[in-house]
Design a protein around this motif. Structure first.
Motif, PDB file in Angstrom:
ATOM      1  N   GLN A  69      10.951  19.678  38.410  1.00  0.00           N
ATOM      2  CA  GLN A  69      11.763  18.414  39.036  1.00  0.00           C
ATOM      3  C   GLN A  69      10.722  17.550  38.608  1.00  0.00           C
ATOM      4  O   GLN A  69      10.433  16.733  39.547  1.00  0.00           O
ATOM      5  N   CYS A  70      11.208  17.624  37.163  1.00  0.00           N
ATOM      6  CA  CYS A  70      10.682  16.719  36.590  1.00  0.00           C
ATOM      7  C   CYS A  70      11.437  15.047  37.326  1.00  0.00           C
ATOM      8  O   CYS A  70      12.502  14.862  36.570  1.00  0.00           O
TER       9      CYS A  70
ATOM     10  N   PRO B 269       7.535  20.635  30.059  1.00  0.00           N
ATOM     11  CA  PRO B 269       6.488  20.287  30.020  1.00  0.00           C
ATOM     12  C   PRO B 269       5.109  21.108  30.949  1.00  0.00           C
ATOM     13  O   PRO B 269       4.123  20.682  31.011  1.00  0.00           O
TER      14      PRO B 269
ATOM     15  N   LYS C  50      17.152  20.989  28.487  1.00  0.00           N
ATOM     16  CA  LYS C  50      17.798  20.158  29.627  1.00  0.00           C
ATOM     17  C   LYS C  50      17.976  19.438  30.669  1.00  0.00           C
ATOM     18  O   LYS C  50      18.742  18.581  30.926  1.00  0.00           O
ATOM     19  N   GLY C  51      16.920  18.736  30.657  1.00  0.00           N
ATOM     20  CA  GLY C  51      16.117  17.157  31.148  1.00  0.00           C
ATOM     21  C   GLY C  51      17.047  16.290  30.621  1.00  0.00           C
ATOM     22  O   GLY C  51      17.627  15.581  31.046  1.00  0.00           O
TER      23      GLY C  51
ATOM     24  N   LEU D 224      10.447  15.010  29.188  1.00  0.00           N
ATOM     25  CA  LEU D 224      11.397  16.191  30.068  1.00  0.00           C
ATOM     26  C   LEU D 224      11.451  17.277  28.700  1.00  0.00           C
ATOM     27  O   LEU D 224      11.193  17.192  26.991  1.00  0.00           O
ATOM     28  N   CYS D 225      12.297  19.249  28.999  1.00  0.00           N
ATOM     29  CA  CYS D 225      12.635  20.134  28.219  1.00  0.00           C
ATOM     30  C   CYS D 225      14.112  19.222  27.931  1.00  0.00           C
ATOM     31  O   CYS D 225      15.088  18.063  28.547  1.00  0.00           O
TER      32      CYS D 225
ATOM     33  N   CYS E  84      14.702  15.657  37.269  1.00  0.00           N
ATOM     34  CA  CYS E  84      15.940  16.756  36.984  1.00  0.00           C
ATOM     35  C   CYS E  84      17.086  17.248  37.789  1.00  0.00           C
ATOM     36  O   CYS E  84      16.482  17.918  38.733  1.00  0.00           O
TER      37      CYS E  84
ATOM     38  N   TYR F 178      17.386  20.734  37.169  1.00  0.00           N
ATOM     39  CA  TYR F 178      17.653  21.762  36.938  1.00  0.00           C
ATOM     40  C   TYR F 178      16.327  22.952  37.731  1.00  0.00           C
ATOM     41  O   TYR F 178      16.416  23.106  38.667  1.00  0.00           O
ATOM     42  N   CYS F 179      15.479  22.601  37.049  1.00  0.00           N
ATOM     43  CA  CYS F 179      14.255  23.964  37.177  1.00  0.00           C
ATOM     44  C   CYS F 179      13.186  23.333  38.539  1.00  0.00           C
ATOM     45  O   CYS F 179      12.936  22.194  38.508  1.00  0.00           O
TER      46      CYS F 179
END
Ligand code: SF4
Length: 742
Positions: free
Chosen positions: A19-20, A186, A51-52, A48-49, A13, A15-16
Motif C-alpha cells: 500500500q505504497c 520498494p 504498477k503503482g 513505487l514500482c 496504490c 495494488y499490493c
C-alpha cells in the motif's frame, strides 16, 4: 513519473499489500485525468514500482466499465442497461434462488482488494440480507495458512507483528518463498539496508530469483519441501545447543513435542527430501544463530501448500526455539500479498468470521455483532465453505452467486473446472471495474468505482490502517460497491443498515470491531487523515475520545480487548498519550502473546509429501507465482500498455537440461500437461531454476493459464489450495512426430 505544481491528493496504490503512499495530481490532458506524483510515506519512502506508477491508466474509460450490462435472452450477449434494470435483475435472480432452494443456495464471493468498508458491508449483506452462510473471498488463496499458523502459535493473526522499519535493524532474515524484487520492489530496500547494516539475508526459493540473487545464502529446496527444511534447521539448532532455554521456559509452551518432531529430521534425511545439502543447512544455522536478533518472513511459497499451516508452523518453531519472537527487531512475520489482504480477512467476508476478527462460531462474538447490526444473534448463519469449496459447489447446491472484485476464472486452482462451475450457475452477478474473464460469464455486470474514484480504508501488511482518498469524479455511469449493497438490500427488503457513505460504514465497523482481536474502535477518518496510518489493535478508550466522539457506545466484551503484550507506540504516541487517545500498536507480543496463558505455542509438525508427487506419467514439478509487471489475475494490469509491453504473456521457465530433454529451445512453445488440463506457453530457458521444476506466472487467461494445471488440494486447517506444487508433463509443442516429452 510526472512532476506537477498542482496540489496532489495524498493516497495509496490500488495494488499490493505494501500500500505504497503516492500523490494524485489532476491532469486533464492525461488518459484517466490524473498523474501519479511522488509522496513521502514511511513504508515506501517515495518509491513505487511500475504498477503503482501506471495505476491511473486503469481509470481510463477506454479500459474500464462505464455502464451496467445485462445478458439478454434475444442475443445471449451482455448488452448495456440502466442501473435500475440491472439492480432489479440481480435482486430478482437472488430472490428466486433463495425462494426455491433456501438462503444457502445463494453464494457471495469477495476479494482481498476490497476496502475494509466494502468487506464489512459484503459480510453483513450476506448474513443479514441474504441469510446465507455461503460467503468467502479470494484472500483465502493468498495468506490464510500464515494466518492460521499465527493464530495457533501466537493467538492472534496480524501479518507482520512489527513495522517493516524493524527489518534493517535485525541481524539475519530468512526470507521463505518470497520474491520481493518482483512482487513488492520498494520493500527490497529494507533487505538492502539490512545487509548494509551488517546483517545477513538467507533466501529460500526453488528459483534463483532477483531477490535470491541478493542473498548471502540461497537455499533452493524442491517445491513442497520447505517444511522438512525448517525441521532440519531446527534439528541442527538443537544439536548445536543453540536453543534459548530461558526464553523457551518463560515464554512458550509445547516445546518437547516440537523438539521431538525436529529431532526426527536429521540433516542427511532433510538433504534427501529437499535437495539442500548438509553444508548449506549448517551455514544457514550459523548465519541465523550468530546475531542476537533475527527474523523469519514467509510468503506464498510455504503458505500455498496443502500443508501450508504446518509449514509456516515449522518456521515459527525455529523462531521460538531461538528466542526470537516477541522481542524488538526479531520475530516471525508473513508478507501478505493482496492490497487489503490483511483488512479483508478481519471484517467479515471470510466464511468463518465476523468483524474485528471475531469468530462466527463464538456466541459472545455473535451477540456483540448482532447487537451492532440490530438483529437477533440466532438469525446469523454459521460458518460456510472456504473459497475453493464454495466455487466447487457452484451449480450444485449453490445456484446463484454475487461476486465482487475477484476473477476466479484466472486465479482459482483447477481453473477450467471452476470456469465450468461458474457457467453452470442459474444466476451470476459480478461487480467489477473492468470486464474480467469472470465478468464475461455473468448474467449482470455492474461497473463500480475504484481506488482514486472513492474513499475508503485498507490495512497494509504491517497492520497499519490507511485512508485512500477520492481524487477524481468517477464516470457518470459508475457507482460504488456500497451503493450496490444499499440498493440490493432495499430491493430485498432491508431498508436500513447499508449506508453509501464510507465514513458512516467505518463508524459502524469501529463499533462492531470494538473489543475484538482486530479492534479498530479508536481509529477515525480524521486520525487517518492526520497520521500516516494507525496500527491495530487500537481500542477507543472510554472517556478519552479523539475529539470527535468521547467513546464508542459498545464496551469491550472480550478479554482479548486488552491485548497481552501489545506495546503502544507510534510517531504520535506521546502526543496521543497526553490526549488520552490510544496510539495504535506497531509492535505486538513484546510482553505477552495473545494466548490464554500469554505464552507462544510450539506446534508439533512433521514433513509429508505434496498432494501430488511426480511419477512416470507426470515427472516434473510445477510451481507458480508472479512477475513484476503484472498483478494477480491481471484484470487491471493487463489493460496497461506499459505493463503489457514489459510482461506481454505467460511463459514456462525451465532449466536447460529439461529443455534439452524435450528438444525445446528458448522462445519455442511448450505444452504443460497435468491431471487437470493443458497449458501452452513459450519456453524461457534459464539456469536459475532447478532441473526438476518448471515455473509459470499465473496472471493470464487462455491457453497459457497456469491455473488450468494447479491442484486444488486444501490445507486441512486454513483450507488454502496447493498452488505451489503439482506434477506435470512437458511436451514440445509442434507437428506430430516432433513431440518429445519429459
Ligand atoms: Fe503498488 Fe505494491 Fe508496487 Fe507499491 S509495490 S507501487 S503498493 S504494486
Amino acid at each position: 513519473m510526472h512532476s506537477t505544481t498542482a496540489s496532489p491528493t495524498p493516497t495509496h496504490c490500488p495494488y499490493c499489500a505494501l500500500q505504497c503512499g503516492m500523490g494524485l495530481a489532476q491532469d486533464p490532458g492525461r488518459d484517466g485525468g490524473l498523474a501519479v506524483v511522488e509522496r513521502e510515506f514511511p513504508v515506501n519512502r517515495g518509491a513505487l514500482c511500475g504498477k503503482g506508477r501506471t495505476a491511473t491508466e486503469v481509470l481510463s474509460s477506454r479500459v474500464r466499465l462505464t455502464e451496467p450490462l445485462i445478458r439478454t435472452h434475444a442475443t445471449g450477449r451482455l448488452e448495456p442497461a440502466t442501473w435500475e434494470a440491472a439492480l432489479d435483475r440481480i435482486a430478482e435472480g437472488l430472490s428466486r434462488t433463495r425462494a426455491e432452494h433456501g438462503p444457502d443456495a445463494v453464494g457471495v464471493f469477495g476479494g482481498g482488494g476490497l476496502t475494509n468498508e466494502k468487506a464489512y458491508g459484503l459480510g453483513k449483506f450476506a448474513r443479514v440480507v441474504l441469510g446465507t452462510s455461503q460467503i468467502d473471498y479470494n484472500g483465502r488463496f493468498c495468506m490464510s495458512s500464515a494466518a492460521a499458523a499465527h493464530q495457533r502459535a501466537f493467538g492472534l493473526d496480524r501479518g507482520l507483528p512489527f513495522p517493516l522499519e524493524d527489518i534493517p535493524r535485525t541481524g539475519c532474515v530468512i526470507l521463505v518463498g518470497s520474491n520481493l524484487a518482483e512482487t513488492m520492489p520498494p520493500a527490497l530496500r529494507y533487505l538492502t539496508e539490512l545487509r548494509e547494516n551488517g546483517g545477513t539475508l538467507i533466501v529460500v526459493d526453488p528459483r534463483r530469483t532477483r531477490t535470491a540473487a541478493q542473498a548471502d545464502l540461497h537455499l533452493a529446496p524442491r517445491p513442497g519441501t520447505d517444511l522438512a527444511l525448517a525441521l532440519g534447521l531446527l534439528h541442527l539448532v538443537v544439536a548445536q545447543g543453540r536453543t534459548d532455554e530461558a526464553y523457551i521456559r518463560e515464554r512458550t509452551s509445547g516445546w518437547e513435542e516440537a523438539r521431538a518432531g525436529a529431532m526426527a529430521h536429521w540433516p542427511e534425511l532433510v538433504e534427501r527430501i529437499t535437495g539442500v545439502s548438509v553444508p548449506e543447512l549448517r551455514e544457514a544455522v550459523r548465519l541465523f544463530c550468530a546475531p542476537d536478533d533475527a527474523m523469519v518472513l514467509t510468503a506464498r511459497g510455504p503458505e500455498q501448500q496443502a500443508k501450508g499451516t504446518d509449514t509456516v508452523g515449522a518456521w515459527i518453531n525455529l523462531v521460538l526455539a531461538t528466542g526470537r519472537a516477541g522481542r524488538p527487531h526479531s520475530g516471525y512475520g508473513c508478507l501478505t500479498g493482496q492490497g487489503n489482504g490483511q483488512g479483508g480477512r478481519e471484517h467479515g467476508q471470510k466464511a468463518d468470521q465476523l468483524p474485528g476478527y471475531r469468530k462466527l462460531s463464538d456466541p459472545a462474538a455473535r451477540a456483540h455483532v448482532a447487537e451492532v447490526w440490530g438483529v437477533a444473534p440466532e438469525s446469523l448463519p454459521g460458518p460456510g465453505r472456504s473459497a475453493y469449496e464454495l466455487l466447487d459447489a457452484l451449480g450444485g447446491d449453490v445456484k446463484s452467486l454475487l461476486l465482487m472484485g475477484s476473477n476466479p476464472v484466472v486465479s482459482a486452482p483447477r481453473a477450467a473446472h471452476i470456469e465450468r462451475r461458474l457457467r453452470s450457475l442459474d444466476f451470476l452477478a459480478v461487480a467489477d471495474v473492468v470486464l474480467s474473464e469472470t465478468a464475461e460469464l455473468a448474467d449482470v455486470v455492474l461497473p463500480v468505482t475504484q481506488w482514486a474514484e472513492e474513499t475508503g480504508t485498507t490495512t497494509n501488511l504491517e497492520g497499519r490502517v490507511l485512508l485512500r482518498r477520492q481524487a477524481i469524479t468517477p464516470p457518470a455511469g459508475v457507482r460504488t460497491d456500497l451503493f450496490v449493497l444499499h440498493e440490493l438490500a432495499a430491493r430485498l427488503g432491508v431498508e436500513k443498515g447499508f449506508p453509501t457513505d464510507p465514513e458512516e460504514v467505518f463508524e459502524e465497523l469501529r463499533r462492531a470491531s470494538a473489543g475484538g482481536p482486530a479492534d479498530y474502535s479508536g481509529i477515525t477518518y480524521r486520525r487517518l487523515a492526520e497520521e500516516e496510518g494507525v496500527f491495530w489493535p487500537c481500542p477507543a478508550e472510554p472517556g478519552h475520545g479523539d475529539g470527535e466522539d468521547a467513546a464508542l457506545d459498545a464496551a469491550p466484551d472480550d478479554p482479548s480487548a486488552e491485548l497481552p503484550g501489545a506495546e503502544a507506540e507510534s510517531a504520535s504516541a506521546s502526543a496521543s498519550a497526553s490526549t488520552g487517545v490510544h496510539p495504535g500498536t506497531p509492535r505486538l507480543f513484546l510482553d505477552r502473546f495473545a494466548t490464554e496463558d500469554g505464552r507462544a505455542r510450539f506446534v508439533p509438525v512433521t514433513h509429508r509429501a505434496a498432494a501430488e508427487e511426480p511419477d512416470a506419467e507426470f515427472p516434473v514439478l510445477l510451481t507458480t507465482g508472479r512477475v513484476v509487471a503484472q498483478y494477480q489475475s491481471g484484470a487491471q494490469t493487463r489493460r496497461v500498455a506499459e505493463l503489457n509491453a514489459a510482461a506481454p504473456g505467460p511463459f514456462v521457465e525451465l532449466h536447460p537440461q529439461l529443455a534439452a530433454r524435450i528438444g525445446v529451445a528458448d522462445g519455442e512453445d511448450v505444452t504443460v500437461v497435468s491431471r487437470r488440463g493443458t497449458a501452452v506457453a513459450p519456453a524461457k530457458v534459464t539456469r536459475s531454476i532447478r532441473p526438476d521444476t518448471v515455473f509459470m506466472p499465473f496472471h493470464w487467461a487462455g491457453e497459457g493459464r497456469a491455473n488450468t494445471l494447479t491442484h486444488p488440494a486444501l490445507d486441512p486447517v486454513s483450507r488454502m489450495p496447493e498452488f505451489k506444487v503439482c506434477a506435470v508433463r512437458l511436451e514440445r509443442t509442434g507437428p506430430p512426430g516432433l513431440a518429445k516429452s519429459a
